[in-house]
Write a protein that holds these residues in place. Structure first.
Motif, mmCIF file in Angstrom:
data_model
loop_
_atom_site.group_PDB
_atom_site.id
_atom_site.type_symbol
_atom_site.label_atom_id
_atom_site.label_comp_id
_atom_site.label_asym_id
_atom_site.label_seq_id
_atom_site.Cartn_x
_atom_site.Cartn_y
_atom_site.Cartn_z
ATOM 1 N N SER A 166 -21.492 -50.401 -13.725
ATOM 2 C CA SER A 166 -22.691 -51.173 -14.050
ATOM 3 C C SER A 166 -23.768 -50.353 -14.763
ATOM 4 N N GLN A 167 -23.878 -49.035 -14.437
ATOM 5 C CA GLN A 167 -24.955 -48.240 -15.014
ATOM 6 C C GLN A 167 -24.487 -47.161 -15.976
ATOM 7 N N GLY A 168 -23.229 -46.785 -15.914
ATOM 8 C CA GLY A 168 -22.698 -45.886 -16.933
ATOM 9 C C GLY A 168 -22.783 -44.408 -16.612
ATOM 10 N N PHE A 169 -23.087 -44.034 -15.381
ATOM 11 C CA PHE A 169 -23.039 -42.621 -14.988
ATOM 12 C C PHE A 169 -22.495 -42.540 -13.557
ATOM 13 N N PRO A 170 -21.885 -41.402 -13.175
ATOM 14 C CA PRO A 170 -21.192 -41.308 -11.885
ATOM 15 C C PRO A 170 -22.160 -41.359 -10.709
ATOM 16 N N CYS A 171 -21.713 -41.962 -9.638
ATOM 17 C CA CYS A 171 -22.521 -42.079 -8.430
ATOM 18 C C CYS A 171 -22.362 -40.817 -7.585
ATOM 19 N N ARG A 172 -23.115 -40.738 -6.498
ATOM 20 C CA ARG A 172 -23.079 -39.579 -5.600
ATOM 21 C C ARG A 172 -21.715 -39.428 -4.928
ATOM 22 N N HIS A 173 -21.021 -40.557 -4.732
ATOM 23 C CA HIS A 173 -19.727 -40.500 -4.041
ATOM 24 C C HIS A 173 -18.659 -39.880 -4.946
ATOM 25 N N VAL A 174 -18.669 -40.267 -6.240
ATOM 26 C CA VAL A 174 -17.720 -39.682 -7.194
ATOM 27 C C VAL A 174 -18.044 -38.209 -7.421
ATOM 28 N N LEU A 175 -19.330 -37.880 -7.513
ATOM 29 C CA LEU A 175 -19.705 -36.482 -7.709
ATOM 30 C C LEU A 175 -19.303 -35.635 -6.508
ATOM 31 N N ALA A 176 -19.394 -36.188 -5.307
ATOM 32 C CA ALA A 176 -18.935 -35.453 -4.122
ATOM 33 C C ALA A 176 -17.446 -35.171 -4.214
ATOM 34 N N TYR A 177 -16.670 -36.129 -4.724
ATOM 35 C CA TYR A 177 -15.223 -35.915 -4.897
ATOM 36 C C TYR A 177 -14.954 -34.836 -5.943
ATOM 37 N N LEU A 178 -15.672 -34.912 -7.089
ATOM 38 C CA LEU A 178 -15.432 -33.951 -8.168
ATOM 39 C C LEU A 178 -15.780 -32.537 -7.739
ATOM 40 N N ILE A 179 -16.812 -32.368 -6.951
ATOM 41 C CA ILE A 179 -17.257 -31.026 -6.562
ATOM 42 C C ILE A 179 -16.427 -30.479 -5.397
ATOM 43 N N LYS A 180 -16.171 -31.325 -4.399
ATOM 44 C CA LYS A 180 -15.527 -30.829 -3.170
ATOM 45 C C LYS A 180 -14.006 -30.886 -3.217
ATOM 46 N N ILE A 181 -13.445 -31.820 -3.964
ATOM 47 C CA ILE A 181 -11.977 -31.932 -4.016
ATOM 48 C C ILE A 181 -11.436 -31.274 -5.272
ATOM 49 N N GLN A 182 -12.025 -31.602 -6.438
ATOM 50 C CA GLN A 182 -11.505 -31.049 -7.693
ATOM 51 C C GLN A 182 -12.180 -29.740 -8.090
ATOM 52 N N ASP A 183 -13.329 -29.441 -7.492
ATOM 53 C CA ASP A 183 -14.039 -28.179 -7.731
ATOM 54 C C ASP A 183 -14.278 -27.952 -9.232
ATOM 55 N N VAL A 184 -14.909 -28.945 -9.905
ATOM 56 C CA VAL A 184 -15.153 -28.857 -11.349
ATOM 57 C C VAL A 184 -16.451 -28.113 -11.612
ATOM 58 N N ASP A 185 -16.528 -27.435 -12.763
ATOM 59 C CA ASP A 185 -17.752 -26.758 -13.206
ATOM 60 C C ASP A 185 -18.500 -27.572 -14.254
ATOM 61 N N LYS A 186 -17.794 -28.491 -14.911
ATOM 62 C CA LYS A 186 -18.394 -29.364 -15.908
ATOM 63 C C LYS A 186 -18.013 -30.810 -15.599
ATOM 64 N N LEU A 187 -18.899 -31.724 -15.973
ATOM 65 C CA LEU A 187 -18.592 -33.130 -15.776
ATOM 66 C C LEU A 187 -17.514 -33.555 -16.763
ATOM 67 N N PRO A 188 -16.356 -34.038 -16.278
ATOM 68 C CA PRO A 188 -15.273 -34.430 -17.180
ATOM 69 C C PRO A 188 -15.723 -35.496 -18.172
ATOM 70 N N ILE A 189 -15.110 -35.484 -19.351
ATOM 71 C CA ILE A 189 -15.524 -36.347 -20.454
ATOM 72 C C ILE A 189 -15.366 -37.824 -20.126
ATOM 73 N N GLN A 190 -14.397 -38.162 -19.267
ATOM 74 C CA GLN A 190 -14.162 -39.571 -18.944
ATOM 75 C C GLN A 190 -15.284 -40.166 -18.092
ATOM 76 N N TYR A 191 -16.152 -39.331 -17.557
ATOM 77 C CA TYR A 191 -17.280 -39.813 -16.758
ATOM 78 C C TYR A 191 -18.596 -39.820 -17.565
ATOM 79 N N ILE A 192 -18.503 -39.509 -18.838
ATOM 80 C CA ILE A 192 -19.699 -39.449 -19.686
ATOM 81 C C ILE A 192 -19.670 -40.618 -20.668
ATOM 82 N N LEU A 193 -20.637 -41.496 -20.557
ATOM 83 C CA LEU A 193 -20.783 -42.606 -21.492
ATOM 84 C C LEU A 193 -21.666 -42.143 -22.644
ATOM 85 N N LYS A 194 -21.156 -42.224 -23.860
ATOM 86 C CA LYS A 194 -21.848 -41.628 -25.002
ATOM 87 C C LYS A 194 -23.219 -42.245 -25.242
#
Length: 806
Positions: A543-571
């Motif tokens: 609905s808003q075009g940017f990742p929520c706190r729940h998805v960011l918690a997954y990306l940081i704690k499970i996938q341990d990413v240093d950059k926000l993946p491109i598929q989560y960035i709305l141009k």
């Protein structure tokens, strides 16, 4: 002794300004200018009188100018209380044309006046010496463009001229000039609007417009969009807000802008239209014109979502013209009706429950169950309006519409704020072409705010607070406004923990729970392994075009990413949102036509710099003017060879020779929103009661009176007079006796029961009111009597015992 009427006044002027018999002039304009200059020095005003032409009517043979007090004033049938300026003055000048040379020679000159001449401090008030020069008219037009009122303009001219007496005209002349301009444009508004659009088309090749007329060629509707708006739609046209507004022009035509939101969260305009009605057919025409004008092929270029109010004509038109667009109703309009559709007690007890149900339901099933529970609890099962908005819940309830991108908008309030912004520039007195000029000013201001945000994003770095690589990456990618929103989600993500619920070869499912808070709702997160994308049940990304706190918690704690993946960035939310080529439906590139504007800006800056340097020296100023004159002579051949450029501004051109008749001005439109203000039930009841009882005096409290508190007879010790001219005390006594008679009749017919029903209580209430008012008046009279007696006693040096006894 000579009377005042027989006195003769001879002007005392310089010899070179004195007219002489047989003095010759090249043209008749030279004659008028010479005699007017003499009149200004002498202290009187002139006007044109008689003239004679040759037999073929081609040559002016004789012309006469007289003093403005020549002749007699006519007063028959005069409604205005004006003075009598004409006193039969004989002062005049007459010229005749000489056959040999064609020059004009003075044949008659009468110098003497029969009235006092005007003193020098007042000469500037005489009519022939007042003139709004061309320079001042242009400056007045420019000041009007920025909504400077005429009286403020006159003050500015006074400061500029070093005093009001040095302006050369009075304030009324400035108002008369504005009236003349309006009269010149009267009846030509349709053609002027057409010429304005043609002029914009010449300056901007990507400007598009459409104008429709009726059988009389009167403008019925028009649509327009410039290159900047069309390019903006290709970047931010996924969500469109459509709403109409009124009182923007003198014809009452409905202004209908298409608005959206850019990557800075600012409101922008995609296109605009003027409509003469709000029917479904008109909206269908408008939506089709909109799609045809926007980049891409219709209907594939339609927006993902359009937000409107619950107008039936809009709803029908959108279902016909925008088949691929999700139609969302404005939540604010619906929630605002709760106070009208529910009674006061129900609204007080139930509104907060409805509000929580609407905004805090995480799923459709949860909303349905909570809604039904509230309806049964509050006893509103028979409320038809609640039933109607529940039936259309799929068009406005967040739990039902969050699967479609909305740029974080749930209402049309951005359109409302846009209307409010434009009302600072336009008014209901504007013609159509005046509206276009003022609207363009407002649009330039709005686009400058966007330019300021672009500059800040380039010049300043967003502030980071967590020293994380992913946060630094977000600050580089997103615009400042969006970064702070995503940053808040990132900060909150560390307060959640994830529990693996299910996993197979295609996906993983997690339960996201808030730490240390058991009452907080849990969210379901699904990770698709093939697409490498995690989606959350809160649907913030959808609905808003940017990742929520729940998805960011997954990306940081499970996938341990240093950059926000491109598929989560709305141009559309990034700094590079506008970095691509935009093509129209014909494959032609849509460019911002800024070359002419940039060229003018550069020349203006150089000219201003040169003027600032030379204006401090007379010799430098003279040298600059000579060089400028020579420069203008040298570039004349270059300008004449440039066929595409013109210096004529068609926005204000009113010459008959330049206006090509195409459209007539529109009829007066009576739109559905142009009526009187809607009143609520309580206000209607109050007006009804006041109308039935008549005017109320807040001094004595009586209705149907011709006085008010300022001149209340009761407060001033006089008998009150009602609207019929009768004494209010008499009518009050008759009304009291009437109430007593009614009570006796009811007691005689129904006993004590007749005294305590609704009619009986009404009579008793009136009697109590009468007795209370009588007691109140007596108490006030008693207080005044005490004061009077006290003053009398003090005057006779008496004691206070008499007053105390009273």
């Amino acid at each position: 002794m000579e009377s005042e009427d027989d006195q003769v006044y001879i002007p005392q002027v310089k010899a070179e300004l004195m007219p002489k018999l047989y003095q010759e002039f090249e043209t008749i304009d030279d004659v008028a200018a010479f005699y007017n200059r003499y009149a200004k020095e002498a202290g009187f005003s002139i006007r044109s009188h008689s003239s004679a032409t040759s037999k073929d009517k081609k040559q002016l043979m004789r012309k006469e100018y007289v003093c403005y007090k020549q002749g007699d004033s006519k007063v028959e049938g005069e409604k205005r209380k004006r003075g009598l300026p004409k006193v039969g003055c004989k002062a005049r000048i007459a010229v005749v044309r000489k056959k040999e040379s064609g020059r004009y020679a003075i044949s008659v000159f009468v110098e003497a006046h029969n009235h006092p001449l005007t003193s020098p401090p007042r000469v500037h008030l005489l009519r022939s010496h007042r003139h709004v020069s061309e320079v001042n008219t242009v400056l007045s037009q420019q000041l009007s463009l920025v909504n400077v009122e005429k009286h403020k303009q006159f003050e500015f001219f006074g400061v500029q001229a070093g005093g009001i007496q040095n302006i050369g005209f009075i304030q009324r002349d400035l108002y008369n000039y504005g009236r003349t301009c309006r009269e010149e444009k009267k009846g030509r508004d349709g053609d002027l609007l057409y010429m304005h659009f043609e002029n914009e088309k010449e300056k901007d090749s990507s400007f598009v417009y459409t104008m429709d007329g009726d059988e009389e060629n009167r403008v019925t509707r028009c649509f327009w969009a410039d290159s900047i708006s069309r390019r903006a739609y290709s970047f931010y046209g996924d969500v469109v807000i459509f709403d109409t507004t009124y009182n923007t022009n003198r014809y009452g035509m409905i202004f209908a802008p298409f608005t959206g939101v850019n990557n800075h969260g600012q409101t922008i305009i995609f296109a605009c239209a003027f409509l003469n009605d709000e029917t479904a057919d008109t909206f269908v025409w408008l939506f089709k014109e909109f799609l045809n004008a926007m980049p891409g092929d219709a209907p594939e270029n339609a927006p993902k979502m359009i937000i409107t109010d619950q107008d039936p004509a809009m709803t029908k038109a959108i279902s016909e013209a925008l088949l691929q667009t999700f139609h969302r109703y404005c939540s604010w309009h619906i929630l605002n009706k709760f106070s009208e559709k529910l009674d006061a007690i129900k609204y007080r007890d139930s509104y907060q429950d409805f509000h929580s149900c609407i905004w805090n339901s995480s799923s459709r099933e949860e909303f349905d169950s909570r809604w039904i529970e509230i309806i049964e609890k509050s006893g509103l099962s028979d409320n038809k309006w609640l039933e109607s908005i529940y039936e259309i819940r799929s068009s406005w309830i967040p739990a039902y519409v969050n699967h479609v991108f909305s740029a974080g908008m749930s209402s049309s309030q951005r359109a409302e704020s846009q209307h409010s912004f434009l009302k600072n520039y336009v008014s209901k007195w504007n013609s159509l072409v005046e509206f276009m000029v003022q609207f363009k000013r407002g649009l330039l201001h709005q686009r400058h705010y966007e330019l300021e945000e672009d500059h800040i994003n380039i010049d300043e770095k967003a502030k980071t607070v967590m020293s994380l690589d992913i946060e630094d990456h977000m600050a580089k990618v997103y615009t400042r406004k969006l970064f702070y929103e995503v940053q808040e989600q990132l900060r909150e993500s560390f307060k959640y923990k994830l529990e693996l619920v299910f996993e197979n070869v295609t996906q993983e499912q997690f339960k996201v729970i808030r730490k240390n808070i058991d009452t907080c709702k849990s969210r379901e997160l699904t990770y698709e392994k093939k697409s490498d994308f995690a989606s959350c049940s809160c649907r913030m990304f959808d609905s808003q075009g940017f990742p929520c706190r729940h998805v960011l918690a997954y990306l940081i704690k499970i996938q341990d990413v240093d950059k926000l993946p491109i598929q989560y960035i709305l141009k559309r939310w990034t700094k590079a949102a506008r970095h691509r080529v935009v093509l129209d439906c014909n494959g032609m590139e849509i460019k911002d036509n800024k070359a002419l504007l940039a060229r003018r800006t550069k020349l203006f800056q150089h000219a201003t710099y040169a003027i600032d340097k030379v204006m401090v020296s007379d010799e430098a100023t003279k040298l600059f003017m000579e060089a400028l004159d020579a420069f203008l002579e040298n570039i004349k051949p270059l300008i004449s060879n440039e066929g595409g450029q013109t210096a004529v501004d068609l926005e204000t051109e009113t010459n008959n020779a330049t206006i090509r008749h195409v459209f007539n001005e529109p009829h007066q439109v009576r739109a559905k929103g142009c009526g009187r203000r809607l009143k609520k039930g309580k206000e209607k009841r109050k007006v009804k009661v006041n109308a039935s009882q008549g005017r109320q005096c807040h001094g004595c409290g009586l209705f149907g009176q011709s006085h008010d508190k300022r001149n209340c007879p009761t407060l001033h010790g006089r008998p009150a007079i009602d609207e019929n001219g009768d004494s209010s005390s008499t009518s009050m006594d008759e009304d009291s006796f009437g109430c007593i008679y009614k009570l006796l009749c009811r007691f005689d017919s129904a006993g004590f029961g007749g005294l305590f029903d609704s009619a009986g209580f009404g009579c008793i209430y009136k009697l109590l009111c009468r007795f209370w008012k009588t007691f109140w008046i007596i108490s006030r009279l008693y207080g005044r009597l005490r004061i009077i007696v006290k003053k009398l006693c003090n005057g006779f040096n008496c004691g206070y015992s008499i007053v105390a006894d009273l």
